[in-house]
Enzyme design. Structure first.
Site, PDB file in Angstrom:
ATOM      1  N   HIS A 138       7.944   0.938   2.914  1.00  0.00           N
ATOM      2  CA  HIS A 138       6.642   1.768   2.656  1.00  0.00           C
ATOM      3  C   HIS A 138       7.142   3.096   3.481  1.00  0.00           C
ATOM      4  O   HIS A 138       7.207   3.248   4.512  1.00  0.00           O
ATOM      5  CB  HIS A 138       5.416   1.927   3.228  1.00  0.00           C
ATOM      6  N   THR A 197       1.402  -5.499  -2.166  1.00  0.00           N
ATOM      7  CA  THR A 197       0.340  -4.541  -2.661  1.00  0.00           C
ATOM      8  C   THR A 197       0.527  -3.236  -2.662  1.00  0.00           C
ATOM      9  O   THR A 197       0.178  -2.614  -3.330  1.00  0.00           O
ATOM     10  CB  THR A 197      -0.990  -5.171  -2.417  1.00  0.00           C
ATOM     11  N   ARG A 228       1.030   4.756  -8.969  1.00  0.00           N
ATOM     12  CA  ARG A 228       0.959   6.326  -8.430  1.00  0.00           C
ATOM     13  C   ARG A 228       1.257   7.706  -8.299  1.00  0.00           C
ATOM     14  O   ARG A 228       1.716   8.462  -9.108  1.00  0.00           O
ATOM     15  CB  ARG A 228       0.378   6.303  -6.843  1.00  0.00           C
ATOM     16  N   ASP A 279       1.540   2.142  -4.748  1.00  0.00           N
ATOM     17  CA  ASP A 279       2.769   2.783  -4.955  1.00  0.00           C
ATOM     18  C   ASP A 279       2.853   3.772  -5.960  1.00  0.00           C
ATOM     19  O   ASP A 279       3.254   4.504  -6.926  1.00  0.00           O
ATOM     20  CB  ASP A 279       4.280   3.240  -4.249  1.00  0.00           C
ATOM     21  N   SER A 280       3.584   2.166  -7.141  1.00  0.00           N
ATOM     22  CA  SER A 280       3.925   2.911  -8.054  1.00  0.00           C
ATOM     23  C   SER A 280       2.952   2.817  -9.361  1.00  0.00           C
ATOM     24  O   SER A 280       3.545   3.400 -10.000  1.00  0.00           O
ATOM     25  CB  SER A 280       4.723   0.127  -9.074  1.00  0.00           C
TER      26      SER A 280
END
Length: 53
Positions: free
Chosen positions: A36, A4, A12, A9-10
């Site tokens: 990350h 997740t 965002r 992040d995708s």
């Protein structure tokens, strides 16, 4: 492994690009991949649709 963290992040990334390009983030297909941090990569493309009435 897909987690997740990269999904968040995708999302965002899509909103960030949408703000810069002044387009709806739903028009953007962008994904982050990797661990990350510094080893993360961004992949994607943008398809703009123009509607003429």
């Amino acid at each position: 492994m897909i987690g997740t963290g990269t999904a968040i992040d995708s999302a965002r990334l899509k909103h960030f690009l949408g703000d810069i390009l002044h387009v709806n983030p739903r028009s953007i297909q962008a994904y982050t991949m990797g661990e990350h941090g510094g080893s993360q990569m961004c992949l994607g493309h943008l398809l703009l649709e123009y509607h003429i009435y």
